[in-house]
Design a protein around this motif. Sequence first.
Motif, PDB file in Angstrom:
ATOM      1  N   SER A 108       0.835  -1.213   0.000  1.00 34.06           N
ATOM      2  CA  SER A 108       0.000   0.000   0.000  1.00 34.06           C
ATOM      3  C   SER A 108       0.863   1.254   0.000  1.00 34.06           C
ATOM      4  CB  SER A 108      -0.951   0.003   1.201  1.00 34.06           C
ATOM      5  OG  SER A 108      -0.250   0.038   2.429  1.00 34.06           O
ATOM      6  N   LEU A 165      -6.490   1.073  -2.196  1.00 34.08           N
ATOM      7  CA  LEU A 165      -6.291  -0.271  -1.662  1.00 34.08           C
ATOM      8  C   LEU A 165      -6.726  -1.347  -2.647  1.00 34.08           C
ATOM      9  CD1 LEU A 165      -7.272   0.343   2.074  1.00 34.08           C
ATOM     10  CD2 LEU A 165      -4.986   0.150   1.073  1.00 34.08           C
ATOM     11  N   THR A 190      -3.799  -1.743  -4.776  1.00 34.81           N
ATOM     12  CA  THR A 190      -2.779  -2.457  -4.007  1.00 34.81           C
ATOM     13  C   THR A 190      -3.015  -3.962  -4.065  1.00 34.81           C
ATOM     14  OG1 THR A 190      -2.511  -0.581  -2.500  1.00 34.81           O
ATOM     15  CG2 THR A 190      -1.779  -2.733  -1.709  1.00 34.81           C
TER      16      THR A 190
END
Length: 800
Positions: free
Chosen positions: A667, A722, A725
């Motif tokens: 992240s 995210l 990610t």
Amino acid sequence: MPPRHRPPEALLATLVASRGRSERLTHTEHLPARLARHAPWPDTIRPEIRAAALELGIERPWAHQAEAMLLAASGQTVVLATGTASGKSLGYLAPVLSDLLAGTEAANGRGATALYLAPTKALAADQRRRATELAPTRVRAALYDGDTPPQEREWVRQYASYVLTNPDMLHRGILPAHPRWASFLKALRYVVIDECHSYRGVFGSHVSQVLRRLRRLCHRYGSDPTFLLASATTSEPAAAAERLTGLPAVAVTDDASPRGPMVFALWEPPLTEHVGEHGAPVRRTATSEAAYLLTDLVAGSTRTVAFVRSRRAAELVALQAQDNLDDSLAGRVAAYRGGYLPEERRALEHDLQSGRLLGLASTSALELGVDVSGLDAVLLAGYPGTRASLWQQAGRAGREAQGALAILIARDDPLDTYLVHHPEALFARPVEATVLDPDNPHVLAPHLCAAAAELPLGEADLKLFGPSTAQLLPVLEQRGLLRRRSDGAWYWTRRERAADAVDLRGSGGNPVQIVEVSTGRLLGTVDAAASHTTVHTGAVHLHRGRTYLVQHLDLETSVALVEAANPSYTTSARDTTSISVLSTDRTVEWGEGRLSFGSVEVVNQVVGFLRKRISTGEILGESKLDLPPRTLRTRAVWWTVTEDQLLDATIPFDLLPGAAHAAEHASIGLLPLFATCDRWDIGGVSVPLHTDTQRPTVFVYDGHPGGAGFAEHGFHRAVEWLTATRDAISACECDRGCPSCVQSPKCGNGNDPLDKAGAVRLLTVLLAGAPKPPGEPAGSDSASDGTGGGTEGQVGATAG
């Protein structure tokens, strides 16, 4: 053999065909040429300026230049946000020099003055040359920076009408000495802020307060200068200019300049037979790949700049290219970076402009520096952190409207790997908005002290410096820094200079001087914040192709003593980190999970360093260090999950540290895609059970006191961030985790433990509860925009 221009397609084809490189090219983007659109000279531009421009080959300005000239003449704050090589300099120089010419007709020859601010000395020097080309000698343009000899400074103060400097010198040298600059400030007509997109984060927040102090002193002397800003293409340039200056701004963004065709290639270095930490596969480094490509381009007489991410990498790329070339060409390759002495920088800039140098390995110091014509190719050894910087660096090539080649070489890093396999993230998205926070109390408080030392602060100043000013003034009085007298104004109370307590670039103290033991020679400097990790005792240091070993780092005197050496290894610092929550500003429920933003305290300590073999990255040994801990109060975004979610994700508690640690690393690697930051601007910590949240928690924090706005940007774009990610981790072709997905180059505990598969499951169960954009099906897992120098590591292990 003189440099020769070759079509970019031919250059790329040659590079790909050589050494069996065909599999390294992941994408090629062809950017078409663009025709010019001209406009007449505005009536406000004096004939002398038009005549000088004609001698330089400029018959008429481009449409966006003429628009900027008209807006400047009307007194509006203007930000000219067009591409590299679009002639922004003429857009602001023509109106500025016209007014300065008119000012030479005053009795004292200085009826109008202008101040030019650049983020680098090289850019200011280059702009002075441009000004002298356009204006008669009676417009006196002069540099005023740290390299200006003391005997020249008084002349600049008394006689120069166009002063070119940087924010640091304005803050330390001009504003505190404003009575000596009274005649200059009284006549100040324009303030030019060049490359304003570079003023972001803590540095940008500091510069915004310096500009407010300048505006306040100008008002004191009866002037009201017009602010003209130049920027690379950026999102919301008018809003960014307003945050920086505190004034409403108008943006000029329609680029009417001609552009040659560009071929932009994405390039992934090959896997090597070597393994890294914990047996992970290792790709050839981006710097090594850049050195090979630079070698081939220089050997073909192709003028090339290779942009790298660190001072050390600049030295390594130049050294490797020199070693690969024959004697006739090796001397035409050099490194360029910050930390060189002034005379070294000037010589390199001259050699690059003259064409004597064919290849240059440079840090971003040259990204905003000299305007170099005739470059054919640009190599980017690693994503530079923002799309704005990417296009700024790529635009160094093709500046004579010829075709240009740009190659982005991926580092072994989650973000770089994601980008070379997702070209739409670079070519189909707009550049980022500039992130800065002038109201950051850690930034604002010392500037209020500096302003009070310049002129006592009154009620009229509260609005100028921002909404936190009224709350901070009593706090500064309690600390004994300011005193409110009977007239209601706030006064500086100390003998020392208030401006000296402000560190504009957030380096955390005086730069550390690097001194050669045997000769006493000053080799260069390094920021205080980086000294613990880069020039600690035992560190390997590179300077202009020579290798040195640090014998001793003296923190009291800010000196690192080095001696020449030739070790077969490099060094990498190891550190520990702990984090505590000070306050929570916002929390969003993500189903059972939770996303929060607030203030944290981070305690970091460098505890040792690894020695790694240069050729393979093999770890040869580890040494302990005894350095003091550093405490950072900053801003962070963090997310938590519950025990039930861990059960749903089939993550037993003994595997949770590795899953959370891997998710944290990845992240951090992907946040620069959504905020104008660099991986090294931010840090992170993952904790299986954090004391303050009582849950498994992953933190990502700004690596600057008081925060820089990056973590807050991550909070607001957390679903998109995210999701990217998770996708980047799951798409990586490695089995158990590698530098391309979850391993970090700055992990304080040796990238252990890491659980790649567990990180994917952990992020998936977290994102399942995230809010969905309006109209998106409830079960959809697609990304959305909006959720309502740090270290990386894990508390409880060897954090870092």
